[in-house]
Design a protein around this motif. Structure first.
Motif, PDB file in Angstrom:
ATOM      1  N   SER A  86       0.629  -1.047   0.012  1.00 34.72           N
ATOM      2  CA  SER A  86       0.201   0.284   0.391  1.00 34.72           C
ATOM      3  C   SER A  86       0.501   1.573  -0.477  1.00 34.72           C
ATOM      4  N   GLY A  87       0.402   2.286   0.100  1.00 34.18           N
ATOM      5  CA  GLY A  87       1.100   3.076  -0.342  1.00 34.18           C
ATOM      6  C   GLY A  87       1.865   3.894   0.859  1.00 34.18           C
ATOM      7  N   ASP A  88       0.816   3.681   2.032  1.00 30.22           N
ATOM      8  CA  ASP A  88       0.669   3.895   3.810  1.00 30.22           C
ATOM      9  C   ASP A  88       2.343   3.536   3.620  1.00 30.22           C
ATOM     10  N   ASP A  89       2.555   1.970   3.374  1.00 32.04           N
ATOM     11  CA  ASP A  89       3.459   1.224   3.745  1.00 32.04           C
ATOM     12  C   ASP A  89       4.772   1.350   2.770  1.00 32.04           C
ATOM     13  N   ALA A  90       3.747   2.061   1.562  1.00 27.57           N
ATOM     14  CA  ALA A  90       5.623   2.434   0.801  1.00 27.57           C
ATOM     15  C   ALA A  90       6.304   3.903   1.808  1.00 27.57           C
ATOM     16  N   PHE A  91       5.164   4.420   1.816  1.00 29.40           N
ATOM     17  CA  PHE A  91       5.143   5.392   2.167  1.00 29.40           C
ATOM     18  C   PHE A  91       6.469   5.951   4.268  1.00 29.40           C
ATOM     19  N   LEU A  92       5.698   4.525   4.819  1.00 28.51           N
ATOM     20  CA  LEU A  92       6.358   3.909   6.147  1.00 28.51           C
ATOM     21  C   LEU A  92       8.029   3.771   5.326  1.00 28.51           C
ATOM     22  N   LEU A  93       8.286   3.055   4.939  1.00 28.59           N
ATOM     23  CA  LEU A  93       9.720   2.398   4.507  1.00 28.59           C
ATOM     24  C   LEU A  93      10.753   3.612   4.142  1.00 28.59           C
ATOM     25  N   TYR A  94       9.837   4.529   3.267  1.00 29.57           N
ATOM     26  CA  TYR A  94      10.836   5.918   3.031  1.00 29.57           C
ATOM     27  C   TYR A  94      10.966   6.946   3.593  1.00 29.57           C
ATOM     28  N   ASP A  95       9.582   7.310   5.076  1.00 32.79           N
ATOM     29  CA  ASP A  95      10.148   7.956   5.884  1.00 32.79           C
ATOM     30  C   ASP A  95      11.060   7.802   7.066  1.00 32.79           C
ATOM     31  N   SER A  96      10.555   5.681   7.398  1.00 27.53           N
ATOM     32  CA  SER A  96      11.595   5.176   8.600  1.00 27.53           C
ATOM     33  C   SER A  96      12.792   5.385   8.646  1.00 27.53           C
ATOM     34  N   PHE A  97      12.569   4.261   7.587  1.00 27.31           N
ATOM     35  CA  PHE A  97      13.657   3.441   7.119  1.00 27.31           C
ATOM     36  C   PHE A  97      14.687   3.679   5.336  1.00 27.31           C
ATOM     37  N   GLY A  98      14.249   5.277   5.148  1.00 24.99           N
ATOM     38  CA  GLY A  98      15.601   6.040   4.097  1.00 24.99           C
ATOM     39  C   GLY A  98      14.658   4.991   2.705  1.00 24.99           C
ATOM     40  N   PHE A  99      14.504   4.236   2.635  1.00 26.32           N
ATOM     41  CA  PHE A  99      13.902   3.456   0.953  1.00 26.32           C
ATOM     42  C   PHE A  99      12.880   4.300   0.156  1.00 26.32           C
ATOM     43  N   PRO A 100      13.720   4.444  -0.859  1.00 27.52           N
ATOM     44  CA  PRO A 100      13.191   5.515  -1.916  1.00 27.52           C
ATOM     45  C   PRO A 100      12.745   4.382  -2.466  1.00 27.52           C
ATOM     46  N   LEU A 101      11.266   4.786  -2.770  1.00 25.87           N
ATOM     47  CA  LEU A 101      10.004   4.687  -4.021  1.00 25.87           C
ATOM     48  C   LEU A 101      10.536   3.742  -4.866  1.00 25.87           C
ATOM     49  N   ASP A 102      11.677   4.168  -5.135  1.00 30.26           N
ATOM     50  CA  ASP A 102      12.061   2.912  -6.569  1.00 30.26           C
ATOM     51  C   ASP A 102      12.862   1.866  -6.228  1.00 30.26           C
ATOM     52  N   LEU A 103      13.075   1.521  -4.793  1.00 33.00           N
ATOM     53  CA  LEU A 103      14.118   0.780  -3.662  1.00 33.00           C
ATOM     54  C   LEU A 103      13.085  -0.669  -3.610  1.00 33.00           C
ATOM     55  N   THR A 104      11.847   0.186  -3.050  1.00 36.57           N
ATOM     56  CA  THR A 104      10.692  -0.477  -2.674  1.00 36.57           C
ATOM     57  C   THR A 104       9.736  -1.365  -3.613  1.00 36.57           C
ATOM     58  N   GLU A 105       9.998  -0.377  -4.879  1.00 35.11           N
ATOM     59  CA  GLU A 105       9.419  -1.299  -5.446  1.00 35.11           C
ATOM     60  C   GLU A 105      10.115  -2.456  -6.695  1.00 35.11           C
ATOM     61  N   LEU A 106      11.088  -2.412  -6.729  1.00 33.83           N
ATOM     62  CA  LEU A 106      12.681  -3.104  -6.858  1.00 33.83           C
ATOM     63  C   LEU A 106      11.976  -4.402  -6.153  1.00 33.83           C
ATOM     64  N   ILE A 107      12.177  -4.144  -5.037  1.00 33.07           N
ATOM     65  CA  ILE A 107      11.933  -5.276  -3.733  1.00 33.07           C
ATOM     66  C   ILE A 107      10.349  -6.284  -3.866  1.00 33.07           C
ATOM     67  N   ALA A 108       9.289  -4.861  -3.937  1.00 29.65           N
ATOM     68  CA  ALA A 108       8.199  -5.608  -4.491  1.00 29.65           C
ATOM     69  C   ALA A 108       8.073  -6.544  -6.286  1.00 29.65           C
ATOM     70  N   ARG A 109       8.831  -6.360  -6.566  1.00 27.09           N
ATOM     71  CA  ARG A 109       9.063  -6.498  -8.423  1.00 27.09           C
ATOM     72  C   ARG A 109       9.778  -8.043  -7.912  1.00 27.09           C
ATOM     73  N   ASP A 110      10.544  -8.223  -6.359  1.00 27.05           N
ATOM     74  CA  ASP A 110      11.512  -9.356  -7.591  1.00 27.05           C
ATOM     75  C   ASP A 110      10.538 -10.702  -6.497  1.00 27.05           C
ATOM     76  N   LYS A 111       9.577  -9.883  -5.756  1.00 25.11           N
ATOM     77  CA  LYS A 111       8.675 -11.059  -5.233  1.00 25.11           C
ATOM     78  C   LYS A 111       6.860 -11.237  -5.500  1.00 25.11           C
ATOM     79  N   GLY A 112       7.291 -10.513  -6.757  1.00 26.68           N
ATOM     80  CA  GLY A 112       5.212 -10.456  -7.938  1.00 26.68           C
ATOM     81  C   GLY A 112       4.104 -10.147  -6.787  1.00 26.68           C
ATOM     82  N   MET A 113       5.051  -8.428  -6.411  1.00 24.86           N
ATOM     83  CA  MET A 113       4.006  -8.120  -6.308  1.00 24.86           C
ATOM     84  C   MET A 113       4.838  -6.618  -6.622  1.00 24.86           C
TER      85      MET A 113
END
Length: 553
Positions: A88-115
């Motif tokens: 979700s957008g909320d979860d992606a923002f949490l990863l960005y805001d709390s752990f420094g994950f840029p959106l494209d990094l979250t997308e990359l990890i998600a894509r590796d898991k078929g998400m």
């Protein structure tokens, strides 16, 4: 966190994540900078020139991200386990805001898991955060933004702190003048305050804002429309303005000193110039060392003591772009005409619309009071100038005096506690003295007692001797011994009825000779010391009886 820098940060963080997947647990990317220079340095000579700086920045960025990467990956797994193929957008923002994950990094990890990732939801969260940030910066004068005022106010505050003018417009608590010395907040420098006097009545100016070509003065209370067209005298708070000018000029000196000490990569990321202190935000990858801070202060204060004239030049943007040494920054917006502030042509030249001292000597002195991190790769320096330093010194002196007072109180408390402990120890030891009489040896009708006791010092040993003496009703002589700091300590007591025949001072003196020392005192109580600890037990067990017996010969 924006523009080209953020693109690089995203690339570096993606690479750091891959290095972690390859089994590296420590920063490793920075070690590849020499390879980059070897392959690309011919085409991009600037990376060869700045190899050491680039290495430090890459390493600092890796270290910063790796601190949260593991926790972020764990959090991603938790979120993925509770998601139906979409982060979700909320979860992606949490990863960005709390752990420094840029959106494209979250997308990359998600894509590796078929998400996939709800990017629209993420952008909505980002927009809300920016709106909250903007809202926190709004001030009480913001209502003026929605109004349009078809008036022209001339700012004369560069050269004057008061002026005669005419009231052009009045609305509620707003006055617009044709001329004004009041500076409107801009470039980090806060607005002036002061008084506008009209027909003998003064109106306190609490805020100033620009709307189009008009300068709005906000005063306490509503105003009458009858004031329109009246003559007015505008006076800014001169002492406050002078403090602001000191701090603004000091900001320029600090900016150049930072570049010279920390590196040419230093750029201003924000500032606040107030009458009480200055704040300067800059890009840097690590905490400033105390030595660097001292060097920066020394450079700035040298420029102040050199008493350089502060020049201001108005020129075209094209002229500014061609002027050697003038600070201009990619991405900043400039008009066709710009104003340059120069403090020593070989030191600080910077575009600025703020107000400044006429000579660097007017700043007085600069003292850095704090340096901290406010965001990844962004640090904040705070400093004071002029009279604020005197107040700072007095505050430090007061703090030191308070600490010394606290220290003295603690010492007194320690002494009281030590006395209480000593008294308790004495009481404990003295409680066993009543049993010593049963160990006495009778010599010529006199009860003689000699005992080793674990006293902590001579004062305690003397107190115990007093307690022992009180236990003698008559015909009593006692010797107590202990070892303190590898030395023998002795106390001898004699009951009043025989103290003239058996003076304690002489007895203890003889006893002390046996352990390699000496001593003396009054007939009823005397003390002594000795060096030979090995003979103490022999003195107490056998020799003391012989010493007492010798006094009857």
């Amino acid at each position: 966190n924006e523009g080209r820098g953020y693109v690089l940060r995203r690339i570096l963080r993606r690479a750091a994540r891959f290095s972690r997947e390859l089994g590296f647990r420590k920063p490793v990317l920075f070690e590849l900078v020499p390879v980059l220079v070897q392959n690309m340095g011919e085409f991009f000579p600037e990376i060869k020139e700045n190899k050491d700086l680039i290495t430090k920045i890459v390493k600092a960025e890796e270290e910063s991200f790796l601190q949260t990467l593991d926790q972020g990956l764990i959090k991603f797994e938790e979120l993925a386990a509770n998601s139906d193929k979409v982060i979700s957008g909320d979860d992606a923002f949490l990863l960005y805001d709390s752990f420094g994950f840029p959106l494209d990094l979250t997308e990359l990890i998600a894509r590796d898991k078929g998400m996939t990732v709800d990017t629209n939801g993420f952008e909505k969260n980002m927009a809300e955060q920016k709106n909250r940030s903007r809202s926190s910066r709004k001030n009480i004068n913001q209502q003026a933004e929605s109004d349009s005022y078809d008036f022209v106010s001339e700012f004369v505050g560069y050269s004057a702190m008061e002026c005669e003018s005419t009231v052009l417009h009045v609305e509620g608590n707003i006055i617009i003048l044709d001329k004004t010395p009041f500076y409107v907040e801009s470039g980090g420098q806060i607005s002036d305050t002061g008084i506008i006097s009209i027909e003998g009545k003064g109106y306190d100016v609490t805020g100033v804002k620009k709307s189009g070509t008009a300068i709005l003065h906000f005063v306490d209370g509503d105003l009458s429309k009858d004031l329109i067209g009246k003559r007015a005298t505008a006076n800014i708070n001169m002492q406050r303005r002078r403090n602001i000018m000191r701090n603004h000029s000091a900001t320029h000196l600090l900016h150049e000193a930072l570049k010279r000490v920390l590196g040419s990569h230093i750029q201003q990321q924000g500032s606040l110039v107030s009458p009480d202190y200055l704040r300067f935000d800059y890009n840097h990858f690590e905490k400033m060392t105390p030595e660097q801070m001292t060097e920066i202060e020394d450079i700035v204060n040298t420029k102040i003591l050199e008493a350089h004239k502060v020049e201001t030049l108005v020129m075209s943007l094209e002229e500014a772009q061609n002027k050697d040494g003038l600070k201009m920054y990619f991405g900043d917006k400039y008009g066709e005409t710009v104003r340059a502030v120069i403090m020593d042509n070989n030191y600080s030249q910077e575009l600025c619309g703020g107000t400044h001292v006429s000579n660097t000597s007017e700043i007085g002195y600069v003292k850095i009071t704090s340096e901290s991190s406010i965001a990844s790769g962004i640090r904040r320096l705070e400093a004071i100038t002029g009279a604020a330093i005197l107040h700072h010194i007095r505050k430090l002196e007061s703090n030191i005096a308070n600490e010394k007072e606290k220290e003295a109180d603690l010492h007194d408390q320690i002494k009281r506690l030590e006395k209480e402990i000593s008294d308790l120890k004495t009481k404990e030891l003295s409680s066993g003295l009543s049993d010593i009489s049963s160990e006495s040896v009778e010599i010529n009708g006199i009860s003689v007692v000699a005992k080793r006791i674990e006293a902590e010092n001579m004062d305690q040993l003397r107190d115990l001797g007093d307690e022992l003496r009180k236990g003698f009703k008559a015909n009593g002589i006692g010797l107590l011994g202990t070892v303190v700091d590898d030395k023998v300590q002795l106390v001898c007591v004699v009951s009043d009825d025989i103290k003239n025949s058996y003076p304690a001072g002489k007895i203890v003196g003889e006893a002390a000779k046996f352990v390699g020392g000496g001593g003396g005192g009054k007939p009823h109580l005397a003390t002594a010391g000795g060096k030979d600890v090995s003979k103490l037990d022999e003195l107490l067990e056998t020799e003391f009886v012989n010493i007492v017996a010798s006094f009857n010969k």
